[in-house]
Design a protein around this motif. Structure first.
Motif, short mmCIF file in Angstrom:
data_model
loop_
_atom_site.label_atom_id
_atom_site.label_comp_id
_atom_site.label_asym_id
_atom_site.label_seq_id
_atom_site.Cartn_x
_atom_site.Cartn_y
_atom_site.Cartn_z
N ILE A 1 0.87 -1.07 0.09
CA ILE A 1 -0.17 -0.05 -0.08
C ILE A 1 0.78 1.16 -0.10
N ILE A 2 1.82 1.16 0.89
CA ILE A 2 2.74 2.43 1.05
C ILE A 2 3.58 2.73 -0.22
N LYS A 3 3.78 1.57 -0.81
CA LYS A 3 4.80 1.51 -2.22
C LYS A 3 4.13 2.27 -3.26
N MET A 4 2.84 1.74 -3.37
CA MET A 4 1.76 2.16 -4.42
C MET A 4 1.48 3.74 -4.41
N VAL A 5 0.95 4.02 -3.21
CA VAL A 5 0.91 5.20 -2.57
C VAL A 5 2.02 6.45 -3.05
N GLN A 6 3.18 5.85 -2.76
CA GLN A 6 4.11 6.52 -3.12
C GLN A 6 4.45 6.71 -4.69
N ALA A 7 4.09 5.49 -5.30
CA ALA A 7 4.35 5.63 -6.81
C ALA A 7 3.30 6.69 -7.36
N LEU A 8 2.27 6.44 -6.88
CA LEU A 8 1.10 7.28 -7.41
C LEU A 8 1.86 8.99 -7.23
N ARG A 9 1.97 9.23 -5.90
CA ARG A 9 2.46 10.58 -5.54
C ARG A 9 3.81 10.92 -6.56
N HIS A 10 4.46 10.21 -6.82
CA HIS A 10 5.95 10.58 -7.40
C HIS A 10 5.75 10.26 -8.77
N GLN A 11 4.60 9.79 -9.37
CA GLN A 11 4.44 9.44 -10.59
C GLN A 11 5.59 8.78 -11.15
N VAL A 12 5.96 7.56 -10.57
CA VAL A 12 7.09 6.69 -11.03
C VAL A 12 6.79 5.24 -10.49
N LEU A 13 6.83 4.34 -11.33
CA LEU A 13 6.69 2.85 -11.11
C LEU A 13 8.10 2.39 -10.58
N PRO A 14 8.35 1.84 -9.54
CA PRO A 14 9.75 1.70 -9.22
C PRO A 14 9.94 0.21 -9.60
#
Length: 411
Positions: free
Chosen positions: A13-26
């Motif tokens: 959840i944290i990973k994907m919220v941050q991905a949405l926020r930073h507009q980057v898929l790690p």
């Protein structure tokens, strides 16, 4: 991070919220080669061996996270990006309606002691000075919603960065200032709660809410929603009655009870929505007279349609009663007033107990004035209220049957 047991999936959840926020898929970690147990050629699923840009587009971005709990529970969550134009952003971008310059912004600071409060203000000033790109409104939002609210508190108010920094400096130095408010509140474990009181007739004024309507979208939206219902019930624009000056035909209608009650309901609900949108949460809602309807609506007891129907019927039925009667505010307690009403219950009533030593008499004018005169001789201050009818008195009884039918029709 290993198996999070009962919190399985929280890392995703944290990973994907941050991905949405930073507009980057790690990229997917610890994967040298895709598993041979999966047919990667069928479907459109693949591992991310390198990070990939994930910009906003015409469609909202979504991500799915599966949680396999330690007990075998399988939960699946779909996350969707938040709308780009949030309520707070709307209010920040709205220009100042007075034309006096930039918007006023409050910076809220707190600490467990006075020294801690001053130290926090000093740290905040250092941060702002070191980050010239920081938007004052964004800083205000973070301070209000993202920080603990401790016992020693201060609010610095300013319309630009220099004035806000100047206020922080005065807080650090302990210097009084016009844009600086300080205070101490009991700790969070005292059991104390906050309340909102919705007032009744007498609180209205010409033009009320006009500047707030032009300044804050959340306030304007609430006004429009309420007026969309009430205008049809009353056959006139309630917003026009509220916003027009008293020296016009529409403005003069504000003191007619049918429009007074509707306008107060519209204003009070919108004001509560504005405060609510700012992050204020209250534990108790209280209403006085027609303010009870507004309180019941924002508490979720009455829908907007039912609340508007109740307000419109209440005002219309009261307006239709013969004019006359009187209401007098007296500086006397309930125990001093009630004995004077004995034998005159059909003419006068104790309309309101506003405080231990503040009550209101209402009823037939002659009877009300006689009782008020007795109290005046006993040293109590009295003041006749400017009202068209004797509200909360026996003179309201002719409307009760029709009003009861309206109430019975509410859902």
């Amino acid at each position: 991070i290993g198996h999070a047991q009962a919190a399985a999936g929280v890392g995703g959840i944290i990973k994907m919220v941050q991905a949405l926020r930073h507009q980057v898929l790690p990229r997917t970690l610890h994967v040298d080669a895709p598993s041979s147990k999966v047919d990667w050629s069928s479907g459109a699923v693949e591992l991310l061996t390198t990070e990939r840009a994930w910009p906003r587009g015409e469609r909202p971005r979504r991500a799915a996270v599966s949680s396999f709990g330690i007990s075998g529970t399988n939960a699946h969550v779909i996350l969707e990006e938040a709308p780009e134009s949030l309520e707070t952003a709307e209010a920040v971008e709205t220009p100042e309606v007075s034309g006096a310059g930039e918007r006023l912004v409050p910076w809220v600071v707190s600490g467990r002691t006075g020294a801690a409060l001053r130290a926090q203000a000093d740290r905040l000033a250092a941060f702002v000075n070191g980050h010239p790109e920081a938007d004052p409104a964004a800083v205000a939002s973070t301070l209000a919603t993202g920080r603990a609210h401790l016992e020693h508190r201060a609010v610095v108010i300013g319309d630009d960065r220099p004035s806000l920094l100047r206020g922080l400096g005065q807080l650090v130095d302990g210097t009084p200032a016009a844009g600086l408010v300080r205070g101490v509140t009991p700790g969070q474990d005292t059991g104390r709660s906050s309340a909102a009181l919705f007032s009744g007739q007498g609180a209205q004024r010409a033009g009320m809410g006009r500047e707030l309507y032009e300044r804050f979208p959340v306030f304007a939206r609430s006004v429009d929603e309420s007026c969309a219902v009430l205008d049809g019930l009353l056959g006139r624009s309630v917003r026009e009655v509220m916003f027009t000056d008293t020296d016009t035909d529409a403005g003069g209608l504000l003191d007619r009870t049918v429009y007074t009650q509707a306008a107060l309901f519209v204003f009070e609900v919108a004001l509560f929505r504005l405060v609510e949108a700012a992050g204020v949460r209250v534990d108790v809602l209280v209403g006085h007279s027609v303010g009870e309807v507004a309180a019941a609506h924002v508490a979720g007891v009455l829908s907007l349609a039912d609340a508007c129907a109740l307000v419109a019927a209440r005002g219309r039925l009261m307006q239709a009663l013969p004019a006359g009667g009187a209401m007098v505010a007296v500086q006397a307690g309930e125990e001093q007033v009630v004995p004077l009403l004995a034998g005159r219950e059909g003419e006068v009533s104790l309309a309101a107990v506003n405080a231990p030593g503040a009550t209101v008499l209402s009823g037939v004018a002659e009877a009300v004035q006689e009782i008020a005169a007795v109290l005046a001789r006993e040293g109590c201050k009295t003041r006749r209220l400017r009202v068209s009818h004797a509200f909360h008195s026996p003179l309201m009884e002719p409307m009760l049957e029709d009003f009861a039918r309206v109430v019975e029709g509410l859902t």
